[in-house]
Design a protein around this motif. Structure first.
Motif, short mmCIF file in Angstrom:
data_model
loop_
_atom_site.label_atom_id
_atom_site.label_comp_id
_atom_site.label_asym_id
_atom_site.label_seq_id
_atom_site.Cartn_x
_atom_site.Cartn_y
_atom_site.Cartn_z
N GLU A 95 12.18 11.69 -7.75
CA GLU A 95 11.56 11.14 -6.54
C GLU A 95 11.44 12.23 -5.47
OE1 GLU A 95 11.25 7.61 -5.87
OE2 GLU A 95 10.74 7.77 -3.75
N VAL A 110 0.55 9.34 -0.26
CA VAL A 110 1.21 8.12 -0.71
C VAL A 110 2.36 7.79 0.25
CG1 VAL A 110 2.47 7.00 -2.60
CG2 VAL A 110 0.66 8.67 -3.10
N ASP A 111 2.27 6.62 0.84
CA ASP A 111 3.32 6.16 1.76
C ASP A 111 4.21 5.18 1.00
OD1 ASP A 111 4.93 5.13 3.70
OD2 ASP A 111 3.30 4.72 5.13
N ARG A 112 5.37 5.67 0.57
CA ARG A 112 6.24 4.85 -0.27
C ARG A 112 6.83 3.65 0.46
NH1 ARG A 112 7.25 7.05 -5.13
NH2 ARG A 112 6.88 9.29 -5.36
N ARG A 113 6.74 3.67 1.80
CA ARG A 113 7.25 2.51 2.54
C ARG A 113 6.30 1.33 2.42
NH1 ARG A 113 7.71 6.16 7.69
NH2 ARG A 113 5.71 6.57 6.72
N ALA A 135 4.29 -1.28 0.31
CA ALA A 135 4.29 -1.87 -1.03
C ALA A 135 2.94 -1.65 -1.70
CB ALA A 135 4.59 -3.36 -0.94
N HIS A 195 0.89 0.81 -1.48
CA HIS A 195 0.80 2.17 -2.02
C HIS A 195 1.65 2.31 -3.28
CE1 HIS A 195 -1.00 4.93 1.29
NE2 HIS A 195 -1.71 3.85 1.09
N ARG A 196 2.87 1.77 -3.21
CA ARG A 196 3.77 1.89 -4.36
C ARG A 196 3.16 1.24 -5.60
NH1 ARG A 196 7.73 0.33 -0.65
NH2 ARG A 196 7.85 -1.72 -1.61
N GLU A 197 2.52 0.08 -5.37
CA GLU A 197 1.92 -0.64 -6.50
C GLU A 197 0.64 0.05 -6.98
OE1 GLU A 197 1.42 -4.51 -4.84
OE2 GLU A 197 3.60 -4.78 -4.66
N GLY A 216 3.16 12.92 -1.13
CA GLY A 216 3.48 11.84 -0.21
C GLY A 216 2.78 11.99 1.13
#
Ligand SMILES: Nc1ncnc2c1ncn2[C@@H]1O[C@H](COP(=O)(O)OP(=O)(O)O)[C@@H](O)[C@H]1O
Ligand SMILES: [Mg+2]
Length: 342
Positions: free
Chosen positions: A19, A269-272, A274, A276-278, A299
């Motif tokens: 990560e 990519v903004d991991r905060r 959801a 973006h994560r998906e 990121g």
């Protein structure tokens, strides 16, 4: 540098390392399994690694030990030309060109960045005012009018080191674009200009404007490979489809029959979030089999923007940060296919 373990270099779980350094967990797992990544210890199924070892592994492309893979300027230049392109604006084309250029330079590669966008954002990031003379625009004009090759005279130094240089852009490029409309073999101008210049570099990175145009076509005709940056949001995703088709068109019309998409780079990519994560795995799945995605993702990072505000790459501004590691990992991925198999 010291070999004595420091607190900052305390072992961390492999999944966290993946990560943190923008590599896939599977890649690190495989490297740990076959010994290319040295594991600190195993606790049950849990694998712990030192951050410094993960950095070394990513830097060395997971192939060789540090001492064996130092780049040497004695070697013949690789002469690879990569165009960074998408039709969408704001997907990180300029940021990718800039930081990838810095990451190649950091590895001792001879780098030429070319700004073919009339907005001249890359030129500005390199600390130049948007209207320096001579520029790519004047070199193209001189080719169109006198068949003179003057690209060499436009090349300027960058802060990335002695072997990283830039061909700057200026607003004059939009006039060039209009002149190109009536020029014979108008898609081949940049290829002509690079003919004697590119072989002196390991890698030439071309940053493009966000529109289908003769300037972009010139960048696609001149290139061996394309990198397509995409952000994990619905509109840029449909832009990705267009970009893939665009490259196919350049190949099929024989403008550049050998043009390859080197990879799609998921950026910002903004991991905060959801969404973006998906979207990251969804994106990979939707285009599986059609196009290669880099393992590395970039990121959404304040450090990248802060660095740009200071006209510095993130590698210069925050050398040990996650974004810098990600760009280093990206260099390794890009170079992977260029190197003879280990
Ligand atoms: N990974 C990132 N994290 C945060 N901001 C970014 C990132 N990449 C690009 N940006 C910002 O997004 C904006 C658009 O990026 P840019 O590279 O100029 O895109 P393009 O060249 O495709 O138009 C810029 O303001 C840039 O600073
Ligand atoms: Mg740009």
């Amino acid at each position: 540098m010291t070999d004595v373990p420091t607190e900052a270099d305390a072992p961390i779980p492999l999944r966290d390392a993946a990560e943190q350094y923008g590599a896939t967990y599977a890649r690190l797992q495989k490297a740990a399994h076959d010994g290319r990544l040295v594991v600190d210890r195993r606790i049950g199924k849990n694998v712990l690694v030192r951050p410094s070892e993960v950095q070394r592994f990513l830097r060395e492309n997971g192939r060789t030990r540090a001492s064996q893979s130092q780049p040497s300027l004695q070697e013949a230049p690789l002469g690879k030309i990569i165009t960074i392109t998408t039709l969408k604006g704001g997907t990180g084309k300029t940021t990718t060109t800039f930081n990838l250029g810095a990451a190649f330079a950091e590895q001792g590669k001879r780098v030429l960045m070319i700004d073919i966008d009339p907005q001249a954002n890359l030129t500005q990031l390199c600390g130049l005012t948007p209207a320096p003379e001579p520029t790519l625009a004047t070199a193209i004009m001189q080719w169109l009018r006198q068949r003179a090759k003057t690209l060499d005279q436009t090349i300027v130094e960058t802060s990335f080191g002695p072997h990283a240089q830039l061909v700057p852009a200026s607003l004059l490029l939009s006039r060039v674009e209009r002149e190109l409309l009536h020029a014979p073999r108008r898609e081949y101008v940049l290829q002509e200009l690079l003919e004697d210049v590119a072989p002196r570099y390991d890698v030439v990175l071309i940053d493009t404007p966000p529109s289908a145009s003769d300037l972009v076509n010139n960048a696609l005709v001149a290139a061996h490979e394309v990198i397509i940056p995409v952000i994990p949001e619905p509109l840029p995703v449909s832009g990705l489809q267009y970009s893939i088709e665009d490259v196919a068109k350049i190949r099929e019309t024989k403008l550049n029959p050998n043009l390859q998409i080197r990879g799609v780079l998921i950026t910002k990519v903004d991991r905060r979030r959801a969404q973006h994560r998906e979207a990251v795995p969804q994106l990979r799945e939707a285009f599986a089999g059609e196009v290669h995605f880099f393992d590395t993702i970039i990121g959404d990072a304040t450090r990248i923007v802060e660095a740009q505000g200071r006209q510095r790459s993130v590698l210069q501004y925050d050398p040990s940060g996650a974004s810098s590691q990600a760009y280093r990992a990206l260099v390794n991925e890009v170079m992977h296919e260029w190197q003879p198999a280990a």
